[in-house]
Design a protein around this motif. Structure first.
Motif, short mmCIF file in Angstrom:
data_model
loop_
_atom_site.label_atom_id
_atom_site.label_comp_id
_atom_site.label_asym_id
_atom_site.label_seq_id
_atom_site.Cartn_x
_atom_site.Cartn_y
_atom_site.Cartn_z
N VAL A 138 -30.10 33.36 -10.85
CA VAL A 138 -31.53 33.35 -11.19
C VAL A 138 -31.82 34.42 -12.25
CG1 VAL A 138 -33.88 33.55 -10.29
CG2 VAL A 138 -32.04 32.68 -8.81
N VAL A 139 -32.39 34.02 -13.38
CA VAL A 139 -32.77 35.00 -14.40
C VAL A 139 -34.28 35.13 -14.52
CG1 VAL A 139 -30.62 34.77 -15.71
CG2 VAL A 139 -32.58 33.31 -16.29
N ASP A 140 -35.02 34.17 -13.97
CA ASP A 140 -36.48 34.28 -13.93
C ASP A 140 -36.98 33.50 -12.73
OD1 ASP A 140 -39.18 34.31 -14.18
OD2 ASP A 140 -39.24 33.39 -16.16
N PRO A 141 -37.36 34.23 -11.66
CA PRO A 141 -37.74 33.54 -10.42
C PRO A 141 -38.89 32.55 -10.62
CG PRO A 141 -37.54 35.92 -10.06
CD PRO A 141 -37.43 35.70 -11.54
N ASP A 142 -39.69 32.76 -11.66
CA ASP A 142 -40.80 31.85 -11.90
C ASP A 142 -40.50 30.87 -13.02
OD1 ASP A 142 -42.36 33.20 -9.95
OD2 ASP A 142 -42.73 34.79 -11.40
N VAL B 84 -34.36 27.00 -9.13
CA VAL B 84 -35.47 27.36 -10.02
C VAL B 84 -35.10 28.61 -10.82
CG1 VAL B 84 -37.89 28.12 -10.08
CG2 VAL B 84 -37.17 26.42 -8.40
N CYS C 150 -32.78 29.11 -13.17
CA CYS C 150 -31.35 29.36 -13.39
C CYS C 150 -31.06 29.68 -14.86
CB CYS C 150 -30.54 28.13 -13.00
SG CYS C 150 -30.74 27.64 -11.28
#
Lengths: 408, 408
Positions: free
Chosen positions: A262-266, A275, A277
């Motif tokens: 995950v590089v941006d949870p949103d 989500v 990735c």
């Protein structure tokens, strides 16, 4: 790892009169491994290094030559005394076929036992969403061409290896999930004989990123590094982790999936069901979309991206920088968890080296300061041949371990 | 792993007349390991299971009893024939001292060779920013109390283990970096003798999260699981990775640092020098600040947080939910890279289980769907004793491996 189930049965008999005993099996493998490591040696050197008698070595070498795995090579310098011996080496006419199915191309190549790649061919074609049978059928035609060329050159193909961009079950020859080409539980074993007919060791299936990481180990930077993260950049992003010069597969067998760190949870939804990735920021399609490059297949569009980068196009530069930044975030998280010494960038990350590495390096240093030395960010030495070489190389290693299976 | 350098030298002599031979050394360790696994056995059972003669077993057991490592235990049921034998077991009067230094407390405990913890004591005190000598001095006084109690109960302390929240160099007895207490390159070896005087195996130093993960392996969920991620929640967040029932340390020796996995690339600076680390969202101070709980030391404030959670305070609930969400993000990334089967939550994550696990579970499933089974999110069985038990337990294992070092 082989698909063909009858290998073991066939291999237990050494023709007339008897079977190959356990000790002789070990010694045959030992000779193969010594020659794999050393390149070429005289029988006397082999005897000295293995502790076997010269008579044993001569007999073992004779069997391995009969099986086509070794050949005699030109004069080999030995010490100062005695006449020069004739060397033996892995037979460069013995080979394995490597194959790759990826999102927008298929590829094949014949790798000889000395590690040289022949008849490498890439065919650009859309594979995503096509019936697996169609894709495998076109791969078969490309493989047939390579096999015909190899046969014409007097090469003997002992095994096949197929790399796919997804999770695999090697024992059963199945692709479990390859979301970027839309495969789910595809039985490739059914195609094993068709893809590489007559190969004694059959055909095995591998994860593309793992096999590329292994290719780098055997034929690239792995000669100098015993641990690293290999990042495979395609439409999808895969990863392979090498620790102590071996592939680290994790307890579940599917470690190294950096494309889905995950590089941006949103962030946006990913084909994996997750989500935010990495793949959604640094995969080829993600970069191309961000750069506004469209028209043509992915390979053509990646070429157009390079042209834009060469001409300093702002959108292209920004898209690649963004990808490098996110790749750095995922790599930083990986280094925290695995504490590896080096990173090897493959696929499009290698092609885009000039533009992506500065942003990547800055991001790794920002998120994991001092964990990755300046000179430990490397670009694959194998380029687009990595997966094919790794798939074939894995099979060559199977033959090295059990050469006696050819004595039928 | 031991700090005291003279152990090996002292251990090579078995008094008069000679040295303990290699085979006898192996057999002594074998007896210890069998009894560690089985709890108690008769000499006859030991002989049957190890393949040694009964005479050998009797002699080995006699030596181990003389060294205080084994004791005879009450009647042990044997087969149907013959008279019941007297069992032997690891001596519960043999023990190791576990110690822990953390941000807002120090702790000690005496762990006997059967795995029971005695005289566990925790002293709340601020350690961050204090001179290491002061902290070690107060730890020494707490350790002295435990040692005195243990001595009064007839227990013999064979080794000491110290857990600290940072990166360590066990071979040289140094804490390399422990940013949350402000230590950098502190030579704990100098304190080894003072902390546990007279212990034959000396004192060793460990990373707190790694040692807690091992404690869970030996005394908690590890009895049912052979691989998991242990997450240690304190002011800082540490992690320990168990694979194949062993600690996975990574090529650089410092794997498992989940507290510094990136959960928000644009997040706040971290004490580690990185940016957007998990610790800044899910460490105790981060949660307390977010929940608006202040006044008193961290331990008191964590108590106040629990009261607020019990009374459904919105800010407290939101802060813990946010921490659980980010813990899930970092765990999802970890599972992608390491492909582990289970997660064990320790420290404040265990204390806050009711409130944090639902958000954690939701986040893991969102970012790494299907990678972690519902029943594989576990809470530590050891609570606040994990680090102390792991530090002592690691040293007990050193004694089990080399019991002959006590025959001086």
């Amino acid at each position: 790892m082989t698909i063909s189930a009858d290998v073991a049965r066939r291999a237990t008999n050494r023709g007339t009169p008897g079977r190959v005993g356990d000790v002789r099996r070990q010694n045959l493998a030992l000779i193969m491994h010594r020659l794999d490591a050393a390149g070429q040696m005289t029988r006397a050197q082999l005897a000295a290094e293995t502790g076997l008698t010269k008579a044993s070595v001569s007999s073992l070498v004779a069997d391995l030559m009969s099986a086509g795995l070794l050949s005699e090579v030109g004069l080999n310098r030995v010490g100062e005394r005695g006449r020069p011996g004739l060397g033996v080496a892995l037979n460069t006419e013995a080979a394995a076929l490597g194959m790759e199915i990826n999102v927008d191309y298929i590829a094949v190549g014949v790798l000889d036992f000395a590690g040289e790649l022949h008849f490498h061919a890439v065919r650009e074609q859309h594979n995503a969403g096509r019936p697996p049978e169609e894709v495998l059928s076109s791969l078969q035609s490309l493989a047939d061409e390579a096999l015909e060329q190899a046969g014409g050159s007097g090469m003997k193909i002992h095994a096949g290896g197929l790399a796919v961009p997804g999770l695999v079950d090697p024992a059963n020859g199945r692709v479990l999930r390859a979301p970027n080409i839309g495969w789910r539980d595809v039985n490739v074993a059914l195609w094993a004989e068709a893809l590489v007919s007559g190969a004694s060791f059959g055909t095995a299936i591998f994860n593309e990123a793992n096999t590329s990481a292994l290719a780098e180990l055997w034929y690239g930077h792995g000669r100098d590094l015993d641990n690293y993260l290999y990042v495979s950049g395609e439409v999808g992003i895969g990863g392979g982790v090498i620790i102590d010069s071996e592939l680290f597969e994790g307890p579940g067998g599917n470690a190294g999936e950096i494309g889905h760190v995950v590089v941006d949870p949103d962030g946006p939804d990913c084909s994996c069901g997750g989500v935010g990735c990495l793949e959604r920021y640094a995969g080829q399609e993600a970069i191309l979309a961000q750069a506004g490059v469209d028209g043509g297949n992915t390979v053509e569009r990646m070429g157009a991206l390079r042209v834009s980068l060469e001409s300093q196009d702002a959108a292209a530069l920004a898209a690649v920088e963004r990808a490098g930044h996110h790749l750095g975030v995922a790599t930083a998280s990986t280094l925290r968890m695995l504490n590896l010494d080096a990173v090897v960038l493959g696929g499009h990350f290698a092609q885009l080296e000039r533009w992506i590495v500065p942003a990547f390096r800055g991001s790794v240093n920002r998120h994991a300061p001092a964990l990755l030395a300046e000179d430990r960010i490397l670009v694959s030495k194998l380029g687009p041949t990595a997966a094919v070489m790794g798939a074939a190389g894995s099979r060559i290693r199977s033959v090295l371990q059990k050469p006696y299976e050819l004595f039928s």
